[in-house]
Design a protein around this motif. Structure first.
Motif, PDB file in Angstrom:
ATOM      1  N   VAL A  26       7.272  22.400 -26.647  1.00  0.00           N
ATOM      2  CA  VAL A  26       6.333  22.472 -25.516  1.00  0.00           C
ATOM      3  C   VAL A  26       5.768  21.096 -25.205  1.00  0.00           C
ATOM      4  CG1 VAL A  26       4.039  23.297 -24.858  1.00  0.00           C
ATOM      5  CG2 VAL A  26       5.699  24.890 -25.795  1.00  0.00           C
ATOM      6  N   SER A  27       5.327  20.376 -26.238  1.00  0.00           N
ATOM      7  CA  SER A  27       4.723  19.058 -26.030  1.00  0.00           C
ATOM      8  C   SER A  27       5.686  18.100 -25.345  1.00  0.00           C
ATOM      9  CB  SER A  27       4.274  18.473 -27.375  1.00  0.00           C
ATOM     10  OG  SER A  27       3.310  19.294 -27.985  1.00  0.00           O
ATOM     11  N   ASN A  28       6.938  18.080 -25.779  1.00  0.00           N
ATOM     12  CA  ASN A  28       7.899  17.128 -25.231  1.00  0.00           C
ATOM     13  C   ASN A  28       8.386  17.519 -23.841  1.00  0.00           C
ATOM     14  OD1 ASN A  28       8.608  14.923 -27.352  1.00  0.00           O
ATOM     15  ND2 ASN A  28       8.414  16.815 -28.515  1.00  0.00           N
ATOM     16  N   TYR A  29       8.531  18.818 -23.582  1.00  0.00           N
ATOM     17  CA  TYR A  29       8.877  19.236 -22.214  1.00  0.00           C
ATOM     18  C   TYR A  29       7.757  18.854 -21.248  1.00  0.00           C
ATOM     19  CZ  TYR A  29      12.881  22.003 -23.823  1.00  0.00           C
ATOM     20  OH  TYR A  29      14.088  22.399 -24.348  1.00  0.00           O
ATOM     21  N   ARG A  30       6.526  18.973 -21.681  1.00  0.00           N
ATOM     22  CA  ARG A  30       5.402  18.598 -20.810  1.00  0.00           C
ATOM     23  C   ARG A  30       5.401  17.097 -20.529  1.00  0.00           C
ATOM     24  NH1 ARG A  30      -0.146  21.241 -22.762  1.00  0.00           N
ATOM     25  NH2 ARG A  30      -0.778  20.153 -20.878  1.00  0.00           N
ATOM     26  N   ILE A  31       5.723  16.291 -21.555  1.00  0.00           N
ATOM     27  CA  ILE A  31       5.811  14.843 -21.333  1.00  0.00           C
ATOM     28  C   ILE A  31       6.945  14.533 -20.374  1.00  0.00           C
ATOM     29  CG2 ILE A  31       6.271  12.623 -22.441  1.00  0.00           C
ATOM     30  CD1 ILE A  31       4.991  13.750 -24.979  1.00  0.00           C
ATOM     31  N   SER A  32       8.068  15.237 -20.510  1.00  0.00           N
ATOM     32  CA  SER A  32       9.197  15.043 -19.603  1.00  0.00           C
ATOM     33  C   SER A  32       8.789  15.323 -18.165  1.00  0.00           C
ATOM     34  CB  SER A  32      10.356  15.957 -20.014  1.00  0.00           C
ATOM     35  OG  SER A  32      11.425  15.864 -19.093  1.00  0.00           O
ATOM     36  N   ILE A  33       8.051  16.413 -17.962  1.00  0.00           N
ATOM     37  CA  ILE A  33       7.611  16.783 -16.609  1.00  0.00           C
ATOM     38  C   ILE A  33       6.601  15.784 -16.077  1.00  0.00           C
ATOM     39  CG2 ILE A  33       6.330  18.544 -15.327  1.00  0.00           C
ATOM     40  CD1 ILE A  33       7.687  20.635 -17.115  1.00  0.00           C
ATOM     41  N   ASN A  83      12.958  21.347 -11.944  1.00  0.00           N
ATOM     42  CA  ASN A  83      12.906  22.797 -12.168  1.00  0.00           C
ATOM     43  C   ASN A  83      13.591  23.186 -13.468  1.00  0.00           C
ATOM     44  OD1 ASN A  83      11.472  23.473  -9.829  1.00  0.00           O
ATOM     45  ND2 ASN A  83      13.322  23.389  -8.587  1.00  0.00           N
ATOM     46  N   THR A  84      14.641  22.432 -13.828  1.00  0.00           N
ATOM     47  CA  THR A  84      15.349  22.740 -15.081  1.00  0.00           C
ATOM     48  C   THR A  84      14.410  22.646 -16.278  1.00  0.00           C
ATOM     49  OG1 THR A  84      17.445  21.943 -14.182  1.00  0.00           O
ATOM     50  CG2 THR A  84      17.264  22.073 -16.575  1.00  0.00           C
ATOM     51  N   VAL A  85      13.634  21.563 -16.332  1.00  0.00           N
ATOM     52  CA  VAL A  85      12.719  21.369 -17.464  1.00  0.00           C
ATOM     53  C   VAL A  85      11.556  22.352 -17.383  1.00  0.00           C
ATOM     54  CG1 VAL A  85      11.302  19.708 -18.710  1.00  0.00           C
ATOM     55  CG2 VAL A  85      13.385  18.948 -17.582  1.00  0.00           C
ATOM     56  N   LYS A  86      11.110  22.686 -16.176  1.00  0.00           N
ATOM     57  CA  LYS A  86      10.032  23.676 -16.045  1.00  0.00           C
ATOM     58  C   LYS A  86      10.468  25.024 -16.610  1.00  0.00           C
ATOM     59  CE  LYS A  86       7.699  21.723 -11.978  1.00  0.00           C
ATOM     60  NZ  LYS A  86       7.365  21.938 -10.545  1.00  0.00           N
ATOM     61  N   ILE A  87      11.717  25.412 -16.343  1.00  0.00           N
ATOM     62  CA  ILE A  87      12.232  26.675 -16.887  1.00  0.00           C
ATOM     63  C   ILE A  87      12.292  26.603 -18.410  1.00  0.00           C
ATOM     64  CG2 ILE A  87      14.292  28.128 -17.035  1.00  0.00           C
ATOM     65  CD1 ILE A  87      14.813  27.492 -14.092  1.00  0.00           C
ATOM     66  N   LYS A  88      12.726  25.454 -18.943  1.00  0.00           N
ATOM     67  CA  LYS A  88      12.762  25.294 -20.401  1.00  0.00           C
ATOM     68  C   LYS A  88      11.352  25.350 -20.990  1.00  0.00           C
ATOM     69  CE  LYS A  88      17.030  22.539 -20.710  1.00  0.00           C
ATOM     70  NZ  LYS A  88      17.606  21.248 -21.133  1.00  0.00           N
TER      71      LYS A  88
END
Length: 724
Positions: free
Chosen positions: A183-190, A196-201
């Motif tokens: 969760v932490s790293n996907y949020r940093i990516s966003i 949208n791909t990362v938001k779904i992940k």
């Protein structure tokens, strides 16, 4: 796009510098498994990106290149990739694996800046090569994969590359079930670049981390009109999964049905199968067996048209459903078919013992179904097969369960001698399972510690990058201020003030970080200490052949452990949750020492449990000491009282009293027998209280004294807790 009119209308398809590393994926990618294919369309002479190029995969997936000329699309091995644009001829390419594809449009001649552009392109290729390497090792070696991401971040030159690196890091943590870190790293990516791909992940990671409301909010925040057909199906499926987890079954069915409509319309066959199966499972959970049966029949029929592994998975799901309906004949038939298919595909696929697709599990379930039909001969045959296969594959869990079931079947068949032998083997296996579980807990703790350490180093790298940028800007400012002495002096003073403020803030934050780390370490020490004490209790029941008592104790213990682990990362939890933990723990201790003490827990009715928060497991060591070091050695039956009162509006008092032998006798008894060490739990509690009071200004106060002036002095502990 005007420049493209001068180009020769043909294309050269090339692969990134990390292609050779990516070839290793072919050993693990199934021919039917979908994966993300990344690529770009650029001008070969300048490496300038070409946006708005149509990218399509045979089967329905569609996207376009972004402003950076890059694209990402879901595909599987054997799909045809189609690249279209009005200024060049259409390109057709057969997907072989999750390679990074680069389409270059060649001009008539090379321009004079070729060497400089080549250098820039080479630097980008290094980053892509490292990311490709991280993806190769994602499922094989988490530490190595994370290291590749860290190296890629060092070579990152843009927020887009930062976003991609943190997305891959999130993928690593997702695979290794470190969902909070994902969760932490996907949020940093966003934060670097929203896709949208990362938001779904991110929404999926929230769901797996049990942050259900955050998951739904993330799904709902995505603009569905921007999604490809495949992504839209995945979104509806994810929303359905969240509702199924929260047991809002009607909403789950609605979401799955919407996804099923899209999948059927665009012929996304794998998802049609999956969604039929999930709708069936929801109806089964609702108790609507007939509807569930209809959807299971459809999913089973569709799964047979796909690869063998998918067909076997669905047969096993339907067999479990038949078991719930007590249709054991149909269950046995399906499991036998599944077992034949498993034996066929086992040479090409590797199934770990956690998978449902193992022969030992299916033989065990077939034997169990025969036993429920009272066909003891067939039951014994399949259970013995299961035990033999489980032994070969070192699957202690299935071996233990199958041995226990075999003992029961032999007993019911009247073969009491063989039943006794089987039961003795079962008892031995139980000991092995507990020993293995202890090792797994230790290994999991070390793995988690290593992963967190690497994540902290990556975050430190990002901090160093920001610090380097800050230093660079400072040097520029200093060069300018040298031209103006007055401004230089003013700037110097301001700089000193800012630096002093930043240093003060940094030191404060560092102190806070150190305290948080210390609290986390102390909490991590509490859990194994508590678990090992509980396991000793279970072991004593097993040693006395009191299996039913051990099972009941384990059932209550599992509830307590779930609650403890859920709260283990929190500095404070609501008082009402801590009371629930106390009731569970005291119940377990009383369960073992019924003849030693009675207990009573009293909570002032005027106290609102949600108004106060308390450090998790703060009170447990005091209760543990009262039972194990006071009441356990009392000659007569003792009493343990836990009273929670509120004397002030912003303060509550928790009093724990026992009429045990007292602290002095307990210490003398320890010294005399030299059997036990000093309580680690009490030492940890003192440190935690000290740190928490330093951080939150005397929030917790603890007072310990004798309880009474009798032979058995007992102990009184008063914990005072202040509201924030």
């Amino acid at each position: 796009m005007k420049l493209l009119a001068k180009y020769i209308p043909f294309l050269c398809l090339v692969f990134s510098a990390g292609f050779m590393l990516a070839q290793e994926r072919n050993d693990v990618i199934s021919t039917e498994k979908r994966f993300a294919v990344r690529g770009s369309v650029v001008e070969s002479d300048t490496n300038n990106p070409i946006p708005n190029v149509n990218i399509e995969v045979s089967g329905g997936a569609y996207t376009t290149t972004d402003a950076f000329g890059e694209f990402r699309i879901e595909a599987k091995k054997g799909d045809e990739l189609i690249v279209r644009q009005k200024d060049f001829e259409t390109v057709y390419y057969i997907i072989k694996n999750s390679e990074r594809i680069k389409v270059e449009v060649q001009p008539n001649k090379m321009d004079e800046y070729e060497s400089e552009l080549f250098k820039s392109r080479a630097a980008t290729q290094v980053f892509k090569s490292l990311i490709d390497s991280a993806e190769v090792y994602l499922k094989k070696d988490a530490k190595k994969s994370i290291q590749f991401v860290a190296d890629a971040l060092k070579d990152s030159k843009s927020v887009k590359e930062n976003s991609e690196a943190y997305e891959v890091l999130g993928d690593v943590y997702m695979h290794w079930k470190q969902y909070d870190l994902a969760v932490s790293n996907y949020r940093i990516s966003i934060q670097n670049r929203a896709t949208n791909t990362v938001k779904i992940k991110l929404a999926k990671a929230y769901q797996l981390n049990k942050n259900y409301q955050e998951s739904l909010a993330t799904y709902n925040d995505i603009d569905k009109t921007e999604l490809s057909n495949w992504q839209l199906v995945v979104l509806y499926e994810g929303v359905g999964d969240v509702h199924q987890n929260t047991k809002t079954f009607d909403a789950a069915i609605d979401a799955y049905t919407e996804g099923l409509k899209v999948a059927q319309k665009h012929l996304i066959t794998p998802k049609v199968t999956d969604l039929n199966s999930k709708i069936a499972q929801v109806y089964d959970a609702k108790g609507e067996s007939q509807k569930a049966k209809g959807y299971f029949n459809e999913s089973l029929k569709l799964a047979k048209t796909q690869n063998k592994k998918r067909g076997v998975e669905e047969k096993i799901k339907v067999a479990d459903f038949q078991n719930n309906l007590s249709d054991y004949s149909s269950e046995i038939e399906l499991r036998k078919e599944a077992l034949e298919a498993i034996n066929e595909i086992e040479s090409d696929s590797v199934f770990d013992n956690e998978s449902a697709l193992t022969p030992q599990k299916q033989n065990y379930k077939i034997g169990n179904a025969y036993a429920l039909q009272k066909d003891f001969g067939q039951a014994i045959t399949y259970l013995e097969k299961s035990i033999e296969e489980a032994d070969d594959k070192e699957d202690l869990i299935v071996q233990k369960d199958a041995t226990r079931k075999l003992s029961e079947v032999l007993r019911d068949a009247g073969k009491f001698d063989k039943a006794l032998v089987a039961y003795q083997k079962y008892v031995d296996l139980v000991d092995k399972v507990y020993s293995k579980k202890e090792q797994e807990i230790s290994q999991a703790a070390r793995f988690s510690k290593d992963i967190v350490s690497k994540q902290n180093r990556i975050l430190s790298l990002e901090s160093d990058r920001a610090l380097s940028e800050s230093k660079y800007q400072l040097n520029i400012q200093q060069a300018r201020t040298q031209k103006l002495i007055i401004y230089s002096l003013i700037g110097g003073v301001l700089l000193l003030l800012v630096t002093a403020f930043l240093m003060f803030k940094y030191i404060k934050q560092q102190r806070l970080a150190n305290n948080l780390l210390a609290l986390k370490t102390l909490r991590s020490q509490m859990n194994p200490h508590f678990i090992f004490n509980a396991l000793n209790s279970v072991n004593s029941f097993i040693a006395s052949n009191d299996e039913r008592t051990a099972n009941k104790y384990l059932s209550d213990f599992s509830l307590l452990m779930r609650a403890v682990l859920e709260n283990s990362e929190e500095d404070f939890i609501p008082l009402e949750k801590e009371i629930e933990l106390l009731e569970l723990y005291t119940k377990l201790e009383h369960f073992r020492f019924k003849d030693k003490f009675d207990y009573n827990i009293t909570v002032d009715k005027n106290i609102n449990g949600s108004d106060f928060v308390i450090p998790p497991m703060l009170l447990q060591p005091y209760i543990e000491n009262a039972v194990w070091h006071g009441l356990r050695y009392k000659k007569t039956k003792g009493h343990l009282n836990i009273e929670i009162t509120q004397n002030k509006a912003d303060e509550i008092k928790i009093t724990i009293t026992d009429d045990g032998i007292g602290r002095e006798k307990s210490k003398a008894l320890k010294t005399e027998n030299q059997q036990k060490q000093n309580s680690k739990g009490m030492g940890n509690i003192k440190k935690r209280v000290s740190i928490l009071n330093a951080m939150y200004k005397d929030k917790v106060d603890v007072f310990i004294d004798d309880f009474q002036n009798k032979e058995d002095k007992g102990t009184k502990v008063i914990v005072t807790l202040k509201k924030d």
